[in-house]
Design a protein around this motif. Structure first.
Motif, PDB file in Angstrom:
ATOM      1  N   LYS A 133       0.770  -1.262  -0.019  1.00 19.55           N
ATOM      2  CA  LYS A 133      -0.116  -0.111  -0.064  1.00 19.55           C
ATOM      3  C   LYS A 133       0.990   1.226   0.132  1.00 19.55           C
ATOM      4  O   LYS A 133       0.420   2.302  -0.511  1.00 19.55           O
ATOM      5  N   ILE A 134       2.018   1.228   0.557  1.00 10.92           N
ATOM      6  CA  ILE A 134       2.747   2.323   0.637  1.00 10.92           C
ATOM      7  C   ILE A 134       3.270   2.546  -0.541  1.00 10.92           C
ATOM      8  O   ILE A 134       3.528   3.830  -1.306  1.00 10.92           O
ATOM      9  N   MET A 135       3.837   1.279  -1.412  1.00  7.27           N
ATOM     10  CA  MET A 135       4.267   1.745  -2.587  1.00  7.27           C
ATOM     11  C   MET A 135       3.129   2.209  -3.724  1.00  7.27           C
ATOM     12  O   MET A 135       3.307   3.038  -4.484  1.00  7.27           O
ATOM     13  N   ALA A 136       2.057   1.733  -3.329  1.00  5.09           N
ATOM     14  CA  ALA A 136       0.812   2.234  -4.190  1.00  5.09           C
ATOM     15  C   ALA A 136       0.424   3.498  -3.958  1.00  5.09           C
ATOM     16  O   ALA A 136      -0.484   4.114  -4.619  1.00  5.09           O
ATOM     17  N   GLY A 137       0.900   4.419  -2.970  1.00  2.58           N
ATOM     18  CA  GLY A 137       0.409   5.370  -2.209  1.00  2.58           C
ATOM     19  C   GLY A 137      -1.057   5.342  -1.887  1.00  2.58           C
ATOM     20  O   GLY A 137      -1.668   6.356  -1.522  1.00  2.58           O
ATOM     21  N   LEU A 138      -1.425   4.147  -1.222  1.00  2.15           N
ATOM     22  CA  LEU A 138      -2.695   4.096  -0.541  1.00  2.15           C
ATOM     23  C   LEU A 138      -2.821   4.077   1.021  1.00  2.15           C
ATOM     24  O   LEU A 138      -3.612   4.146   1.658  1.00  2.15           O
ATOM     25  N   ARG A 139      -1.399   4.098   1.439  1.00  2.04           N
ATOM     26  CA  ARG A 139      -1.322   3.957   2.936  1.00  2.04           C
ATOM     27  C   ARG A 139       0.072   4.692   3.186  1.00  2.04           C
ATOM     28  O   ARG A 139       1.226   4.297   2.589  1.00  2.04           O
ATOM     29  N   LYS A 140       0.175   5.532   4.205  1.00  2.27           N
ATOM     30  CA  LYS A 140       1.394   6.241   4.401  1.00  2.27           C
ATOM     31  C   LYS A 140       1.437   6.184   5.907  1.00  2.27           C
ATOM     32  O   LYS A 140       1.664   7.088   6.565  1.00  2.27           O
ATOM     33  N   ARG A 141       1.452   5.089   6.406  1.00  4.65           N
ATOM     34  CA  ARG A 141       1.898   4.650   7.767  1.00  4.65           C
ATOM     35  C   ARG A 141       3.332   5.315   8.432  1.00  4.65           C
ATOM     36  O   ARG A 141       3.354   5.627   9.544  1.00  4.65           O
ATOM     37  N   THR A 142       4.061   5.281   7.209  1.00  4.82           N
ATOM     38  CA  THR A 142       5.510   5.814   7.985  1.00  4.82           C
ATOM     39  C   THR A 142       5.614   7.386   8.230  1.00  4.82           C
ATOM     40  O   THR A 142       6.264   7.875   8.740  1.00  4.82           O
ATOM     41  N   SER A 143       4.299   7.965   7.695  1.00  4.52           N
ATOM     42  CA  SER A 143       4.110   9.482   7.755  1.00  4.52           C
ATOM     43  C   SER A 143       3.460   9.864   8.985  1.00  4.52           C
ATOM     44  O   SER A 143       3.203  11.069   9.142  1.00  4.52           O
ATOM     45  N   ILE A 144       2.716   9.041   9.449  1.00  3.49           N
ATOM     46  CA  ILE A 144       1.823   9.203  10.595  1.00  3.49           C
ATOM     47  C   ILE A 144       2.042   8.277  11.819  1.00  3.49           C
ATOM     48  O   ILE A 144       2.926   7.758  11.838  1.00  3.49           O
ATOM     49  N   GLY A 145       1.619   8.814  13.179  1.00  2.00           N
ATOM     50  CA  GLY A 145       1.845   8.258  14.329  1.00  2.00           C
ATOM     51  C   GLY A 145       1.147   6.682  14.448  1.00  2.00           C
ATOM     52  O   GLY A 145       0.110   6.681  13.681  1.00  2.00           O
ATOM     53  N   GLU A 146       1.679   5.970  15.389  1.00  2.00           N
ATOM     54  CA  GLU A 146       0.891   4.498  15.244  1.00  2.00           C
ATOM     55  C   GLU A 146      -0.333   4.697  16.055  1.00  2.00           C
ATOM     56  O   GLU A 146      -1.546   4.065  15.773  1.00  2.00           O
ATOM     57  N   VAL A 147      -0.410   5.867  16.773  1.00  2.00           N
ATOM     58  CA  VAL A 147      -2.001   6.009  17.407  1.00  2.00           C
ATOM     59  C   VAL A 147      -3.081   6.453  16.357  1.00  2.00           C
ATOM     60  O   VAL A 147      -4.085   6.111  16.400  1.00  2.00           O
ATOM     61  N   GLU A 148      -2.436   7.331  15.426  1.00  2.00           N
ATOM     62  CA  GLU A 148      -3.400   7.880  14.322  1.00  2.00           C
ATOM     63  C   GLU A 148      -3.684   6.611  13.540  1.00  2.00           C
ATOM     64  O   GLU A 148      -4.992   6.495  13.084  1.00  2.00           O
ATOM     65  N   ALA A 149      -2.727   5.904  13.292  1.00  2.00           N
ATOM     66  CA  ALA A 149      -2.895   4.788  12.202  1.00  2.00           C
ATOM     67  C   ALA A 149      -3.925   3.630  12.841  1.00  2.00           C
ATOM     68  O   ALA A 149      -4.765   3.377  12.277  1.00  2.00           O
ATOM     69  N   THR A 150      -3.801   3.535  14.126  1.00  2.00           N
ATOM     70  CA  THR A 150      -4.673   2.539  15.087  1.00  2.00           C
ATOM     71  C   THR A 150      -5.901   3.234  14.890  1.00  2.00           C
ATOM     72  O   THR A 150      -7.002   2.395  14.676  1.00  2.00           O
ATOM     73  N   ALA A 151      -6.398   4.404  15.300  1.00  2.00           N
ATOM     74  CA  ALA A 151      -7.582   5.055  15.192  1.00  2.00           C
ATOM     75  C   ALA A 151      -8.309   4.910  13.882  1.00  2.00           C
ATOM     76  O   ALA A 151      -9.530   4.493  13.736  1.00  2.00           O
TER      77      ALA A 151
END
Length: 354
Positions: A61-79
């Motif tokens: 997903k990161i490669m496809a541009g569908l997820r940018k977990r590396t640029s957001i905090g784990e708390v926000e990603a979990t939410a």
């Protein structure tokens, strides 16, 4: 969360709240039983979201541009991921057919953990799709309205994926901007401290400007978090939901093809001259007639269910997207007002310093 534990608080028949804890595998358990224990030929199955922190899936997903977990905090990603699971459960609980399944009641009310097993998402759906792509691509539908549904949903799958990807890229760009603003604020303050020296007026000006930049960075981060949860989650979920709608049409097409094949077999098996046919000929004819009746019932039932499902799906899509856009717009207005207030305060502070 490391434990991937989620809490649900439904109500029982007496309107008493029940708190149960579930792991991601429990959601897979529910999806598996609903999709394999029911006749879902004409049902658009609510898609189960991706597992939180799935390394291989996240990398794609990161490669496809569908997820940018590396640029957001784990708390926000979990939410965000918890929000998707909430949507999944709401779709199941509000479904007129799936909600009647005993596994749903068990999942929502029983404290005991469901039996867990190894589960791979979309295996069945991918097999069905690979088979039916070859069979139905140019197969003319019996009903023009479903021929139109095929065309619309195939195009919608592409549009929703593109919209989801574009929105993810927009959020990523905004987060990069927030980082750039933070770096600018830091450089302004450090440079100003050297330039201003002991001049109190200049230092106050620099401080005011630095505080404004820090506020801008926080405002951008807050907007990104809110936009991802409100609008981003809906775009991402319905990109998968449209794939489920597409697979439902595939399943219906399979039954239509089977019915058409059974009709041809039945016509060939009809005795042309009753006085000259053998018993074996009649047995083949009766079998062909039974198959034609069975495939006809399956096709007609699936078609009727599919009509109702598509109405529900389109209505829910419009409602969910409307609500998400309203939240998105309201937040933008509120953020603009707050930003305007802060800018006015900074301007007043700068004038007073001068």
């Amino acid at each position: 969360k490391k434990s991937d534990a989620y809490e649900s608080e439904p109500c029982d028949q007496d309107n008493h709240e029940i708190c149960v804890t579930r792991q991601y595998k429990d959601f897979q358990w529910l999806y598996h039983h609903l999709s394999t224990g029911n006749d879902i030929g004409g049902i658009i199955m609510p898609p189960i979201p991706d597992k939180l922190g799935s390394s291989s899936l996240e990398a794609r997903k990161i490669m496809a541009g569908l997820r940018k977990r590396t640029s957001i905090g784990e708390v926000e990603a979990t939410a965000i991921d918890c929000k998707k699971l909430e949507i999944f459960l709401n779709k199941i609980a509000c479904h007129p057919y799936l909600a009647q399944d005993n596994h749903v009641d068990y999942f929502l009310t029983e404290q005991e953990t469901p039996e867990r097993f190894s589960f791979k998402k979309r295996i069945i759906g991918n097999v069905v799709r690979s088979i039916t792509d070859l069979r139905h691509h140019k197969y003319k539908d019996r009903e023009p309205v479903f021929q139109q549904h095929r065309y619309v949903i195939n195009n919608a799958c592409t549009h929703w994926k593109n919209a989801n990807q574009s929105f993810s890229q927009l959020i990523q760009s905004q987060r990069k901007l927030a980082v750039a603003v933070l770096i600018l604020a830091s450089n302004v303050v450090h440079t100003g401290a050297e330039v201003a020296g002991n001049i109190d007026t200049e230092w106050k000006l620099i401080q005011s400007f630095g505080e404004y930049l820090n506020f801008s960075k926080q405002a951008i981060d807050t907007a990104c978090d809110s936009n991802e949860i409100d609008l981003g989650v809906i775009l991402d979920y319905y990109a998968d939901y449209y794939e489920e709608a597409k697979e439902m049409l595939y399943r219906r097409t399979i039954r239509m093809i089977d019915y058409d094949s059974a009709i041809r077999t039945y016509e060939k098996a009809k005795p042309k001259y009753q006085e000259s046919v053998s018993r074996e000929y009649y047995v083949a004819y009766w079998k062909a007639e039974a198959k034609r009746t069975g495939t006809k019932n399956a096709y007609e039932q699936t078609t009727e269910t599919a009509k109702n499902e598509l109405k529900r799906f389109n209505s829910a899509r419009v409602r969910d997207l409307r609500d998400a856009l309203l939240k998105f717009g309201e937040f933008q207005l509120a953020a603009a007002r707050n930003c305007s207030t802060v800018i006015s305060d900074v301007l007043v502070s700068l004038k007073n310093c001068c």
